[in-house]
Scaffold this motif. Structure first.
Motif, short mmCIF file in Angstrom:
data_model
loop_
_atom_site.label_atom_id
_atom_site.label_comp_id
_atom_site.label_asym_id
_atom_site.label_seq_id
_atom_site.Cartn_x
_atom_site.Cartn_y
_atom_site.Cartn_z
N LEU A 58 33.48 -54.73 -39.30
CA LEU A 58 32.45 -55.71 -38.91
C LEU A 58 31.07 -55.12 -39.07
O LEU A 58 30.11 -55.83 -39.38
N GLY A 78 36.67 -47.22 -37.43
CA GLY A 78 36.22 -46.38 -36.31
C GLY A 78 37.03 -45.10 -36.22
O GLY A 78 37.43 -44.53 -37.24
N ALA A 93 43.23 -51.36 -38.23
CA ALA A 93 42.87 -50.36 -37.20
C ALA A 93 41.63 -50.83 -36.45
O ALA A 93 40.79 -50.03 -36.05
#
Ligand SMILES: NC(=O)c1ccc[n+]([C@@H]2O[C@H](COP(=O)([O-])OP(=O)(O)OC[C@H]3O[C@@H](n4cnc5c(N)ncnc54)[C@H](O)[C@@H]3O)[C@@H](O)[C@H]2O)c1
Length: 365
Positions: free
Chosen positions: A39, A15, A76
């Motif tokens: 994911l 992200g 992260a």
């Protein structure tokens, strides 16, 4: 690993911060980005595509590390995924450099500290604002000023974060204040003893939870650290690092958070060279150095947990109106960690701790 080997790394979580980590890992000498996991496969692919060279992607960072021969992961992911992702990596024999916070709760953080000890793998938390040459300079000034008395941080910003932060119960304390709390420990060379905190949400706030807070910490040695801040403060903005004042035995030191700190005392500051580390680049460099030398780095999980304990104590105090002892937070977290632990080796390790504070501060003065 020898000095000649590049450190093969998989990035997990692609992200906002994942993209910053991608560029940092890619630019770092002696480090090779060999995979990106998220994911959401499309997020991993989009983050990898910007590299302009083929990099394997997947949804499971540990499986991707095994497939690509990685030695370490950079975690992260969102805070809720820090414990499961890092635990799986440590037990797969991988070293981990993880984003702050170490975990959403001190209980999970203790489980991670025990898992690191059980597996013998390094888990370092990247608390990026500690790696700041100006903060290092302020710390050096503190050493020249004799016994510290009071330390203050003021943080006043007008910040809009559409999304989860605007829905949290304590967005300022939980998402942001961990940075100055961690810096205060570093600056003072002292650990938290107790917290008293009041939080509130000004009437014009666009946050659902308390966007303003004032916390007073008793630190070891009787030093008082005061943090006051707001995320709904139009007008004059402080630095993202906040504005700092140290009042000590021989004088004071001041830092506006963006420029070199200022020393005001009758004694001369000792001339020192600037610290070589900055931001997440600094954290990555320290992590790779630690893997090569075997010397535990600053930010190693045990060393980091007390910064999260300051957050949890401040939130508990704000919610109850009571002064909260850090050792009570640690004891409650230890009990919760023992109850929740599913790995028998980690549970045995946790159960063998003589006291949480002694394990977290072992080897440090
Ligand atoms: N150091 C700083 O200054 C700073 C600044 C911003 C965020 N952060 C921290 O960085 C972390 C990530 O924040 P962000 O803003 O990038 O969040 P984000 O939501 O933009 O990205 C997180 C990503 O993690 C992925 N993810 C979630 N669970 C996963 C799992 N089990 N395996 C793989 N991927 C998974 C999500 O799909 C998402 O793409 C947080 O811990 C946050 O506190 C640090």
């Amino acid at each position: 690993m020898t000095l000649a080997d590049p450190l093969r790394v998989v990035l997990v979580g692609a992200g906002l911060m994942g993209r910053a980590w991608r560029d940092t890992i890619e630019a770092a000498p002696g480090v090779e980005l060999v995979g990106i996991a998220d994911l959401d496969p499309a997020t991993a692919e989009a983050t990898a595509a910007a590299l302009g060279r083929p990099v394997p992607t997947g949804t499971d960072g540990v499986a991707l590390a095994a497939a690509t021969g990685a030695r370490a992961i950079v975690n992260a992911t969102v805070p809720e995924a820090h414990h499961p992702v890092t635990t799986a990596a440590l037990f797969a024999g991988l070293d981990v450099l993880g984003e702050k916070p170490v975990a959403p709760t001190v209980a999970q953080a203790l489980s991670l500290a025990a898992a690191s000890a059980v597996t013998g793998r390094l888990f370092m938390v990247s608390q990026s604002r500690r790696w700041n040459p100006q903060l290092f300079a302020l710390r050096a000034m503190a050493e020249d000023l004799g016994t510290p008395g009071s330390l203050t941080t003021e943080f006043f910003r007008e910040s809009h974060f559409p999304g989860f932060r605007e829905e949290m119960a304590h967005p300022l304390l939980v998402d942001m204040a961990i940075h100055p709390f961690d810096s205060a420990r570093f600056l003072l060379g002292a650990e938290p003893v107790a917290a008293y905190c009041e939080s509130h949400n000004p009437p014009w706030s666009w946050f659902a939870g308390d966007a303003a807070a004032t916390a007073v910490f008793e630190m070891t040695g009787g030093i008082r650290y005061t943090y006051t801040g707001s995320w709904v403060s139009p007008g004059r903005q402080t630095s993202w690092n906040g504005e700092w004042r140290l009042a000590a035995e021989k004088g004071s030191a001041h830092w506006d958070g963006d420029h070199d700190p200022v020393f005001e005392a009758d004694v001369e500051p000792t001339p020192r060279t600037a610290a070589p580390y900055s931001g997440i680049e600094g954290a990555l460099l320290v992590f790779t150095d630690a893997l090569r030398t075997g010397v535990p780095p600053m930010g190693e999980v045990h060393e980091n947990v007390l910064s999260l304990a300051m957050v949890e104590a401040a939130v508990r105090s704000a919610d109850t109106g009571q002064r909260v002892l850090i050792d009570d937070v640690l004891a409650d977290a230890h009990a919760a960690a023992l109850q929740a632990e599913t790995n028998p080796d980690v549970r045995d390790a946790l159960a063998s701790w003589p006291s949480v504070r002694s394990v977290l501060t072992a080897g440090r003065s």
